[in-house]
Design an enzyme around this catalytic site. Structure first.
Site, PDB file in Angstrom:
ATOM      1  N   LYS B  46       0.835  -1.202   0.000  1.00 38.18           N
ATOM      2  CA  LYS B  46       0.000   0.000   0.000  1.00 38.18           C
ATOM      3  C   LYS B  46       0.873   1.255   0.000  1.00 38.18           C
ATOM      4  CE  LYS B  46      -3.483   2.765   0.562  1.00 38.18           C
ATOM      5  NZ  LYS B  46      -4.302   3.037  -0.644  1.00 38.18           N
ATOM      6  N   CYS B 131      -0.168  12.144  -7.312  1.00 38.85           N
ATOM      7  CA  CYS B 131      -0.478  12.888  -6.099  1.00 38.85           C
ATOM      8  C   CYS B 131      -0.229  14.364  -6.339  1.00 38.85           C
ATOM      9  CB  CYS B 131       0.438  12.436  -4.962  1.00 38.85           C
ATOM     10  SG  CYS B 131       0.293  10.690  -4.640  1.00 38.85           S
ATOM     11  N   LYS B 166       5.104   4.740 -11.445  1.00 41.94           N
ATOM     12  CA  LYS B 166       3.735   4.362 -11.806  1.00 41.94           C
ATOM     13  C   LYS B 166       3.016   5.554 -12.422  1.00 41.94           C
ATOM     14  CE  LYS B 166      -0.318   2.083  -9.935  1.00 41.94           C
ATOM     15  NZ  LYS B 166      -0.774   1.287  -8.801  1.00 41.94           N
TER      16      LYS B 166
HETATM   17  C1  LIG Z   1      -8.746   0.246  -3.163  1.00 39.16           C
HETATM   18  C2  LIG Z   1      -7.584   0.648  -4.022  1.00 39.16           C
HETATM   19  C3  LIG Z   1      -6.477   1.297  -3.462  1.00 39.16           C
HETATM   20  C4  LIG Z   1      -5.405   1.678  -4.239  1.00 39.16           C
HETATM   21  N1  LIG Z   1      -4.319   2.280  -3.668  1.00 39.16           N
HETATM   22  C5  LIG Z   1      -3.233   2.580  -4.431  1.00 39.16           C
HETATM   23  C6  LIG Z   1      -2.064   3.131  -3.844  1.00 39.16           C
HETATM   24  O1  LIG Z   1      -1.972   3.322  -2.642  1.00 39.16           O
HETATM   25  N2  LIG Z   1      -1.016   3.464  -4.641  1.00 39.16           N
HETATM   26  C7  LIG Z   1      -1.067   3.245  -6.010  1.00 39.16           C
HETATM   27  O2  LIG Z   1      -0.091   3.546  -6.712  1.00 39.16           O
HETATM   28  N3  LIG Z   1      -2.153   2.698  -6.586  1.00 39.16           N
HETATM   29  C8  LIG Z   1      -3.230   2.359  -5.825  1.00 39.16           C
HETATM   30  N4  LIG Z   1      -4.332   1.792  -6.423  1.00 39.16           N
HETATM   31  C9  LIG Z   1      -4.335   1.555  -7.878  1.00 39.16           C
HETATM   32  C10 LIG Z   1      -3.992   0.097  -8.199  1.00 39.16           C
HETATM   33  O3  LIG Z   1      -2.709  -0.232  -7.750  1.00 39.16           O
HETATM   34  C11 LIG Z   1      -4.102  -0.159  -9.721  1.00 39.16           C
HETATM   35  O4  LIG Z   1      -3.212   0.697 -10.406  1.00 39.16           O
HETATM   36  C12 LIG Z   1      -5.507   0.096 -10.229  1.00 39.16           C
HETATM   37  O5  LIG Z   1      -6.445  -0.396  -9.308  1.00 39.16           O
HETATM   38  C13 LIG Z   1      -5.768  -0.536 -11.592  1.00 39.16           C
HETATM   39  O6  LIG Z   1      -5.638  -1.920 -11.554  1.00 39.16           O
HETATM   40  P1  LIG Z   1      -6.921  -2.919 -11.425  1.00 39.16           P
HETATM   41  O7  LIG Z   1      -7.888  -2.509 -12.474  1.00 39.16           O
HETATM   42  O8  LIG Z   1      -6.346  -4.287 -11.624  1.00 39.16           O
HETATM   43  O9  LIG Z   1      -7.460  -2.722 -10.059  1.00 39.16           O
HETATM   44  C14 LIG Z   1      -5.427   1.408  -5.636  1.00 39.16           C
HETATM   45  C15 LIG Z   1      -6.529   0.755  -6.202  1.00 39.16           C
HETATM   46  C16 LIG Z   1      -7.608   0.372  -5.416  1.00 39.16           C
HETATM   47  C17 LIG Z   1      -8.764  -0.324  -6.067  1.00 39.16           C
END
Ligand SMILES: Cc1cc2nc3c(=O)[nH]c(=O)nc-3n(C[C@H](O)[C@H](O)[C@H](O)COP(=O)(O)O)c2cc1C
Ligand SMILES: Cc1cc2nc3c(=O)[nH]c(=O)nc-3n(C[C@H](O)[C@H](O)[C@H](O)COP(=O)(O)OP(=O)(O)OC[C@H]3O[C@@H](n4cnc5c(N)ncnc54)[C@H](O)[C@@H]3O)c2cc1C
Ligand SMILES: Cc1cc2nc3c(=O)[nH]c(=O)nc-3n(C[C@H](O)[C@H](O)[C@H](O)COP(=O)(O)OP(=O)(O)OC[C@H]3O[C@@H](n4cnc5c(N)ncnc54)[C@H](O)[C@@H]3O)c2cc1C
Ligand SMILES: Cc1cc2nc3c(=O)[nH]c(=O)nc-3n(C[C@H](O)[C@H](O)[C@H](O)COP(=O)(O)O)c2cc1C
Ligand code: FES
Ligand code: FES
Lengths: 272, 304, 304, 272
Positions: B46, B131, B166
């Site tokens: 996270k 951010c 990222k």
């Molecule tokens: C609940 C949640 C929390 C997330 N927290 C972060 C984070 O702290 N840092 C980050 O770079 N991406 C965060 N993301 C983005 C995910 O890492 C990912 O890039 C995004 O969900 C797309 O992938 P997916 O469609 O497989 O979920 C978060 C996504 C979700 C759903």
């Protein structure tokens, strides 16, 4: 634990409320009252996320045919509110369901002997039945069941069959007292000499009122919360709720799915 | 013969190309009952900041068609608690842990990168640049090539560990952003983060999320993610990690064809906690069935 | 009492706020057997250019999770055939027809706007700026505020009819684009056009679409569309038309709450040809049930 | 026309192939051979778009109970290839389906008396059965059915029952001749004295070969095409196919859903 469960039955028990019985693996028998499951409804992307439900009861299922081995099973009591629950309500015996659970932290059974007062609003009764089953073995138990109309008062006979004394209140007076269930609770508390212990599940305003009553009477109170959940295992931080020390400056969030859904009422922040 | 699933990603040796995405897998431990962590390539923790962060009020998540919005608000324990409470678990798992982190100034990013650089259990860093930059009127680092380059360069100076950046999809030209980050010293790029979206509750006439807007993830965004991976892979030399709506081995292999050397599984872990492991196994099976000797043979192998 | 569903949109008097989206409703006639055109607010015809346009090779469409990609390539009959073959039908329908159009230089846009200005059956113009500017290295007009402003200003000079500018979502800051178009003389803005995406066929290792990338539409994009409408509505004064994944009256009302004065229904018409009509009826019913006298009372009424 | 149809039956007729019978409104009885329907599978977003299927047969359904009025119905013959058809294959009698159709331009029945040669590959047989039913009333009809294995040769008995002479070829030789069905077609054409008319439906390479054969023999030929469709009514331009004059410079696209799916073979471009 993630497992494929088979639906044993799924019946409407009151308009808009269903009770579903499902098979479970042997380890599931250790589930505690207040824990919950997350169910995957449909196999595709709609609904996408799992849906959380309390464990209404645990039992054993013995298939009818000869030589059949009996198998643990559990029940859910659910209200049809949206897409997922609507789909759930269409399932039949032998249909399969993907289940994750038991999850979270359940109820602490408290001090044996002390009177147990259970307060449930509508479908909030769901986790209280298994709790009552456990509690009646060690303490007197009373249930305060509230709802908007009599349709929201569920499975009272089942509670009575356990020897639980039940008080019913509905907002429209269509069953039991007319008014809020917390009024009946307050009367009972005023009658009581010794200490009692409270256990509540239902809409947030009801829980807030119950927590305030418990604080006023200085008795222990556990509440079971709801929260929008994605993972159910403490990983996404979607489901959090403010703890008692929570302020904007000194945040104190608790994970409903992992630290809860059951919390000692005094550990939570009730302001919002 | 078993296909070769290993990937060398910017110096990270992975047993297979499937990682879990930041924010969807806690600090690894939360899913340990459901996934054999030693069957996936790596996991990303996270998003971490120097100080603990409270996150947003609730509701923080809502389901949308084929996806979900989240507005967790980057709640996290902060670097001190991370070291005290989370790192010991990382040490116990024989799988690289990549730490996702963020700051609100380039200096904060660099300081955190430096702190993480000292932790041997941290295999690599993933910089979240989606951010706001508090020093520049809240403009999101990841939407301005100069800002992003500045952050990446600062982190690069602070760490020798593999540095993954990222990318945000909420930009006009993701290739320009990718180039800026690569030029500033990123060893690899991961894409995409969430698309900014919103949900409204008609009954209450209010936004569903307390934060009003949130990040869209899940299957719904897969086409956008695939497109961005493909665009960037044709323009930029560093290895890519494909992210966005991956729920199956097929999805993952599509990202590999589009040019990703590895993938991250996010939202899918909520639906099937073991998704990442199953995807890795499914990919291996597919390669075997199709006589592909090495997963790396498929990277960017799309025929256009 | 029946709620008042009428909308005055940049001088267009609509009986209700539901229109159909360009490219999803042909030239109106294709759907005439399925929709009572006189029960919807307006319809928008397929993107028109000066010369006929061939469009892309096939496959041109593919379903994606909760959405679809299209790469029609703006196939259209061109202005001459439009006047000869399509306008007579427009004249027969007692519902405003809005013509969506595009060009590859500001001059082409202006010329077409001028031609359309002369056609009395054309109630309004919708400028599609999600097209490459051939004079400036193919940069998409709708991703650069200056380019977009130039096109809009040129069209504005060429027509007195209501001028709607349709915004692309593939930008870092949609508010800047919206402002540029409003400043250049747009009477209204419609948003969003499709998000650029891609689909890959693992079996053949090829992109599914002959054009490689395409535009994502349908329910999947609704959260992004809602967010953009909300952002723009707070910053820009002209009326907005909300578009993106609308399939129900609830969806449409959410866009109205977010700040749209009207909505367009696109992909949903493929699934339910009468979707636009049903959405208009559903909205009216909802307003009645909730005691809202005028749909315009809900515009931007979101409580944040 | 958009209507809600009731499934009357849905049976697997060969591994991976199903035949489904559905009710239809009275106007549907006017559907022509070669026209198609677009079916909405499931009520949600997954699958999102309708799926196109040919009309295999038209008939009348008389419910069993007393005093029941008979009702038009139609059949589809479909192959399970993906999500939509997999879902379709799980439906049962009395399930409902949302249908759009009949759509498109069907077959022209040609000159009465002239021999009709029908060429079908796999599920391409689907629209040829209704066509054969119409044609046998005015002309001799022969069917050339091809497939990869014998599992792909469908409903031949039904064609024979109409009096259609059937030639079968499979690529693996598991039924009929071993090889491509076009070889049998060529032999027949070489035997024939008078003119014949061709009608074909199946995979694109087969249609291309049939079109070439027809051109060589200078006989009329109609082909029924497939194309990825969104709207089915000529509005989205998703389904187009190049016409005979098509080049990159002078494009000539035809709408498969509206101008087709049946086209005179010589009007199409066969190069790509
Ligand atoms: C609940 C949640 C929390 C997330 N927290 C972060 C984070 O702290 N840092 C980050 O770079 N991406 C965060 N993301 C983005 C995910 O890492 C990912 O890039 C995004 O969900 C797309 O992938 P997916 O469609 O497989 O979920 C978060 C996504 C979700 C759903
Ligand atoms: C720990 C826990 C235990 C629960 N136990 C029960 C129970 O025993 N019986 C019962 O009927 N309901 C219970 N609920 C509420 C139940 O989860 C929701 O009613 C259900 O998810 C609604 O799904 P839907 O698709 O029908 O509704 P939709 O409104 O379509 O759901 C959309 C999204 O919102 C979420 N959501 C909607 N309502 C709630 C809610 N009240 N709480 C949490 N998330 C919600 C859904 O999970 C889903 O992600 C419980 C919730 C939690 C958190
Ligand atoms: C005019 C017409 C008539 C047809 N008649 C028949 C028939 O009688 N019997 C039959 O079995 N099949 C027929 N098909 C093909 C049938 O439409 C596809 O097999 C079906 O849509 C596949 O859906 P799916 O969800 O199972 O597959 P998926 O692969 O999951 O479908 C994904 C998408 O691709 C489209 N698609 C996939 N294959 C095809 C295809 N071959 N042609 C067009 N679109 C496709 C689907 O419609 C859907 O939009 C016909 C196609 C057309 C255009
Ligand atoms: C097949 C198809 C063709 C389209 N053609 C055009 C077009 O010519 N001009 C235009 O401005 N938008 C075009 N669009 C975009 C739609 O008008 C609309 O902005 C988009 O589909 C989002 O709305 P929806 O999610 O309701 O479909 C097209 C969309 C689709 C699906
Ligand atoms: S639901 Fe994910 S942390 Fe509670
Ligand atoms: S499917 Fe839309 S034009 Fe043919």
């Amino acid at each position: 634990m993630q497992f494929t469960s088979m639906v044993l039955s799924n019946a409407e028990v009151s308009p808009g409320y269903h009770r579903m019985r499902l098979t479970a693996p042997p380890e599931f028998a250790a589930a505690r009252a207040g824990q919950f499951v997350m169910v995957r409804v449909g196999g595709g992307i709609d609904p996408l996320l799992r849906r959380p439900f309390g464990i209404f009861d645990l039992s054993t299922h013995t298939p009818l045919h000869d030589g059949a081995v009996s198998q643990p099973c559990f029940e859910m009591l659910y209200r049809v509110v949206g897409k997922g629950t609507a789909l759930l309500s269409t399932l039949h015996a032998t249909d399969r369901l993907d289940v994750l659970g038991p999850l979270g932290t359940g109820f602490d059974l408290g001090t044996p002997g002390a009177e147990k007062l259970l307060v449930g609003g509508g479908v909030g009764l769901a986790p209280l039945y298994l709790l009552a089953r456990h509690l009646v073995q060690q303490s007197p138990v009373r249930l305060f069941a509230g709802g908007r109309t009599r349709d929201d008062i569920l499975c009272i006979t089942e509670f009575e069959r356990l020897g639980v004394e039940c008080y019913v209140a509905t907002e429209d007076g269509s069953l039991g007292e007319c008014g809020l269930v917390t009024e009946a609770l307050v009367s009972r508390l005023e009658q009581l000499e010794g200490g009692a212990e409270l256990f509540a599940c239902g809409p947030h305003p009801m829980l807030k009122a119950v927590a305030a009553i418990a604080a006023y009477h200085a008795i222990p109170c556990q509440v079971s919360l709801e929260g929008y959940m994605a993972c159910g295992v403490g990983a996404c931080l979607g489901c959090v709720t403010p703890g008692h020390g929570h302020t904007a400056e000194t945040p104190d969030y608790r994970c409903v799915c992992k630290e809860g859904p059951v919390f000692p009422a005094h550990e939570l922040g009730w302001e919002e | 013969m078993k296909p070769d699933m290993t990937v060398n990603l910017a110096g990270l040796e992975l047993r297979n190309p499937v990682m879990t995405a930041s924010g969807t897998f806690g600090y690894g431990r939360e899913f340990a009952d459901y996934v054999d962590l030693e069957k996936i390539g790596a996991f990303v923790t996270k998003g971490l900041s120097l100080k603990p962060r409270p996150g947003n009020p609730t509701p923080r998540i809502v389901e949308t068609p084929g996806g979900m919005l989240n507005a967790i608000g980057l709640q996290n324990v902060g670097i001190e608690a991370f070291i005290a409470e989370k790192v010991p678990f990382l040490a116990r798992v024989n799988t690289p842990a990549i730490v996702n982190f963020f700051g609100s100034t380039p200096e904060e990013y660099a300081e955190l990168a430096g702190r993480l650089d000292e932790i041997p259990q941290v295999a690599g860093l993933e910089v979240n640049i989606s951010c706001p930059n508090v020093k520049q009127g809240g403009i999101v680092f990841g939407t301005d090539p100069a800002c992003a380059g500045q952050v990446v360069a600062a982190c690069r100076r602070a760490t020798k560990k593999p540095l993954i950046v990222k990318l945000s999809p909420n930009v006009t030209d993701v290739v320009v952003m990718a180039q800026a980050c690569a030029d500033a010293g990123a060893d690899a790029l991961s894409l995409i983060n969430t698309l900014t979206g919103m949900a409204i509750d008609l009954k209450s006439r209010k936004p569903v999320l307390a934060n009003i807007t949130g990040g869209l993830s899940g299957p719904a965004i897969k086409p956008v993610a695939l497109r961005m991976v493909w665009q960037v892979s044709r323009a930029v030399q560093v290895p890519l990690i494909g992210i966005g709506g991956i729920t199956s081995a097929t999805d993952a292999l599509e990202f590999i064809l589009a040019g990703a050397s590895a993938v991250q599984v996010g939202t899918a872990s909520f639906i099937t906690p073991s998704a990442s492991q199953e995807i890795a196994q499914g990919m291996e099976r597919w390669l075997e069935e199709h006589g592909v000797a090495r997963v790396s043979d498929l990277v960017g192998a799309l025929e256009c």
